[in-house]
Scaffold this motif. Structure first.
Motif, mmCIF file in Angstrom:
data_model
loop_
_atom_site.group_PDB
_atom_site.id
_atom_site.type_symbol
_atom_site.label_atom_id
_atom_site.label_comp_id
_atom_site.label_asym_id
_atom_site.label_seq_id
_atom_site.Cartn_x
_atom_site.Cartn_y
_atom_site.Cartn_z
ATOM 1 N N ASP A 195 0.876 -1.175 0.000
ATOM 2 C CA ASP A 195 0.000 0.000 0.000
ATOM 3 C C ASP A 195 0.910 1.220 0.000
ATOM 4 O O ASP A 195 2.146 1.078 0.006
ATOM 5 C CB ASP A 195 -0.905 -0.022 1.231
ATOM 6 N N GLN A 196 0.294 2.399 -0.018
ATOM 7 C CA GLN A 196 1.063 3.639 0.033
ATOM 8 C C GLN A 196 0.537 4.479 1.177
ATOM 9 O O GLN A 196 -0.672 4.530 1.426
ATOM 10 C CB GLN A 196 0.919 4.415 -1.278
ATOM 11 N N ASP A 197 1.459 5.186 1.845
ATOM 12 C CA ASP A 197 1.039 6.088 2.911
ATOM 13 C C ASP A 197 0.557 7.404 2.291
ATOM 14 O O ASP A 197 0.466 7.539 1.071
ATOM 15 C CB ASP A 197 2.162 6.291 3.940
ATOM 16 N N ASP A 198 0.248 8.385 3.116
ATOM 17 C CA ASP A 198 -0.297 9.654 2.626
ATOM 18 C C ASP A 198 0.676 10.401 1.713
ATOM 19 O O ASP A 198 0.258 11.240 0.912
ATOM 20 C CB ASP A 198 -0.678 10.552 3.804
ATOM 21 N N ASP A 199 1.959 10.098 1.823
ATOM 22 C CA ASP A 199 2.963 10.734 0.960
ATOM 23 C C ASP A 199 3.262 9.895 -0.286
ATOM 24 O O ASP A 199 4.131 10.257 -1.077
ATOM 25 C CB ASP A 199 4.262 10.970 1.736
ATOM 26 N N GLY A 200 2.585 8.764 -0.426
ATOM 27 C CA GLY A 200 2.788 7.905 -1.587
ATOM 28 C C GLY A 200 3.902 6.900 -1.424
ATOM 29 O O GLY A 200 4.225 6.163 -2.352
ATOM 30 N N ILE A 201 4.476 6.825 -0.239
ATOM 31 C CA ILE A 201 5.587 5.904 0.012
ATOM 32 C C ILE A 201 5.043 4.509 0.329
ATOM 33 O O ILE A 201 4.049 4.360 1.032
ATOM 34 C CB ILE A 201 6.461 6.419 1.178
ATOM 35 N N VAL A 202 5.748 3.502 -0.186
ATOM 36 C CA VAL A 202 5.308 2.115 -0.027
ATOM 37 C C VAL A 202 5.185 1.724 1.444
ATOM 38 O O VAL A 202 5.998 2.106 2.287
ATOM 39 C CB VAL A 202 6.271 1.158 -0.764
ATOM 40 N N VAL A 203 4.142 0.953 1.704
ATOM 41 C CA VAL A 203 3.912 0.345 3.019
ATOM 42 C C VAL A 203 3.766 -1.155 2.774
ATOM 43 O O VAL A 203 2.947 -1.574 1.951
ATOM 44 C CB VAL A 203 2.638 0.902 3.680
ATOM 45 N N LEU A 204 4.558 -1.942 3.476
ATOM 46 C CA LEU A 204 4.488 -3.398 3.359
ATOM 47 C C LEU A 204 3.377 -3.908 4.262
ATOM 48 O O LEU A 204 3.401 -3.698 5.471
ATOM 49 C CB LEU A 204 5.832 -4.006 3.756
ATOM 50 N N LEU A 205 2.381 -4.562 3.676
ATOM 51 C CA LEU A 205 1.239 -5.050 4.446
ATOM 52 C C LEU A 205 1.477 -6.429 5.031
ATOM 53 O O LEU A 205 0.888 -6.775 6.056
ATOM 54 C CB LEU A 205 -0.008 -5.084 3.557
ATOM 55 N N ALA A 206 2.302 -7.218 4.369
ATOM 56 C CA ALA A 206 2.624 -8.565 4.857
ATOM 57 C C ALA A 206 4.037 -8.893 4.408
ATOM 58 O O ALA A 206 4.365 -8.706 3.239
ATOM 59 C CB ALA A 206 1.647 -9.587 4.307
ATOM 60 N N ASP A 207 4.877 -9.358 5.325
ATOM 61 C CA ASP A 207 6.272 -9.622 4.955
ATOM 62 C C ASP A 207 6.510 -11.050 4.479
ATOM 63 O O ASP A 207 7.620 -11.420 4.137
ATOM 64 C CB ASP A 207 7.230 -9.244 6.074
ATOM 65 N N GLU A 208 5.447 -11.848 4.453
ATOM 66 C CA GLU A 208 5.536 -13.210 3.896
ATOM 67 C C GLU A 208 4.459 -13.339 2.824
ATOM 68 O O GLU A 208 3.278 -13.119 3.098
ATOM 69 C CB GLU A 208 5.287 -14.267 4.979
ATOM 70 N N ALA A 209 4.869 -13.689 1.621
ATOM 71 C CA ALA A 209 3.919 -13.855 0.522
ATOM 72 C C ALA A 209 3.592 -15.329 0.340
ATOM 73 O O ALA A 209 4.473 -16.183 0.401
ATOM 74 C CB ALA A 209 4.491 -13.289 -0.763
ATOM 75 N N ALA A 210 2.323 -15.606 0.120
ATOM 76 C CA ALA A 210 1.887 -16.973 -0.139
ATOM 77 C C ALA A 210 2.400 -17.428 -1.504
ATOM 78 O O ALA A 210 2.622 -16.615 -2.403
ATOM 79 C CB ALA A 210 0.366 -17.037 -0.105
ATOM 80 N N ASP A 211 2.571 -18.739 -1.652
ATOM 81 C CA ASP A 211 3.072 -19.285 -2.913
ATOM 82 C C ASP A 211 2.174 -18.920 -4.091
ATOM 83 O O ASP A 211 2.664 -18.642 -5.182
ATOM 84 C CB ASP A 211 3.200 -20.803 -2.828
ATOM 85 N N ASP A 212 0.865 -18.871 -3.866
ATOM 86 C CA ASP A 212 -0.039 -18.560 -4.972
ATOM 87 C C ASP A 212 -0.024 -17.080 -5.353
ATOM 88 O O ASP A 212 -0.627 -16.698 -6.344
ATOM 89 C CB ASP A 212 -1.461 -19.036 -4.676
ATOM 90 N N ALA A 213 0.672 -16.255 -4.592
ATOM 91 C CA ALA A 213 0.798 -14.832 -4.907
ATOM 92 C C ALA A 213 2.159 -14.506 -5.516
ATOM 93 O O ALA A 213 2.455 -13.335 -5.787
ATOM 94 C CB ALA A 213 0.589 -14.000 -3.652
ATOM 95 N N ALA A 214 2.971 -15.506 -5.741
ATOM 96 C CA ALA A 214 4.347 -15.277 -6.212
ATOM 97 C C ALA A 214 4.396 -14.450 -7.492
ATOM 98 O O ALA A 214 5.221 -13.540 -7.611
ATOM 99 C CB ALA A 214 5.057 -16.608 -6.414
ATOM 100 N N GLY A 215 3.524 -14.728 -8.440
ATOM 101 C CA GLY A 215 3.537 -13.983 -9.702
ATOM 102 C C GLY A 215 3.257 -12.509 -9.500
ATOM 103 O O GLY A 215 3.949 -11.654 -10.069
ATOM 104 N N ASP A 216 2.259 -12.196 -8.686
ATOM 105 C CA ASP A 216 1.921 -10.794 -8.429
ATOM 106 C C ASP A 216 3.048 -10.073 -7.686
ATOM 107 O O ASP A 216 3.391 -8.933 -7.997
ATOM 108 C CB ASP A 216 0.632 -10.701 -7.603
ATOM 109 N N VAL A 217 3.613 -10.754 -6.703
ATOM 110 C CA VAL A 217 4.684 -10.139 -5.917
ATOM 111 C C VAL A 217 5.935 -9.929 -6.784
ATOM 112 O O VAL A 217 6.574 -8.882 -6.723
ATOM 113 C CB VAL A 217 4.999 -10.995 -4.674
ATOM 114 N N GLU A 218 6.262 -10.903 -7.604
ATOM 115 C CA GLU A 218 7.418 -10.742 -8.495
ATOM 116 C C GLU A 218 7.185 -9.609 -9.488
ATOM 117 O O GLU A 218 8.108 -8.844 -9.786
ATOM 118 C CB GLU A 218 7.698 -12.054 -9.222
ATOM 119 N N GLU A 219 5.963 -9.456 -9.973
ATOM 120 C CA GLU A 219 5.657 -8.330 -10.857
ATOM 121 C C GLU A 219 5.865 -7.006 -10.119
ATOM 122 O O GLU A 219 6.403 -6.050 -10.685
ATOM 123 C CB GLU A 219 4.220 -8.423 -11.361
#
Length: 64
Positions: A25-49
């Protein structure tokens, strides 16, 4: 897969949010915010993108 972000490198392009909104996500200044530090295997494609579309390489997959 474990994720890290370097908010100091983020330019606020939002490409990560478009690619993997469950993990970034992004904070009010547009800077990235990590919502989860472990990605599920089925999300690998989206995370790699998200990693590869970040123009400042602020996102990293750890342990690959």
């Amino acid at each position: 897969m474990k994720l890290t972000v370097d908010a100091g490198k983020c330019c606020g392009s939002g490409q990560c949010v478009l690619a993997a909104p469950d993990y970034f996500d992004q904070d009010d200044d547009g800077i990235v915010v990590l919502l989860a530090d472990e990605a599920a295997d089925d999300a690998a494609g989206d995370v790699e993108e998200a990693v590869f579309s970040c123009p400042t390489a602020a996102i990293e997959i750890v342990g690959r």
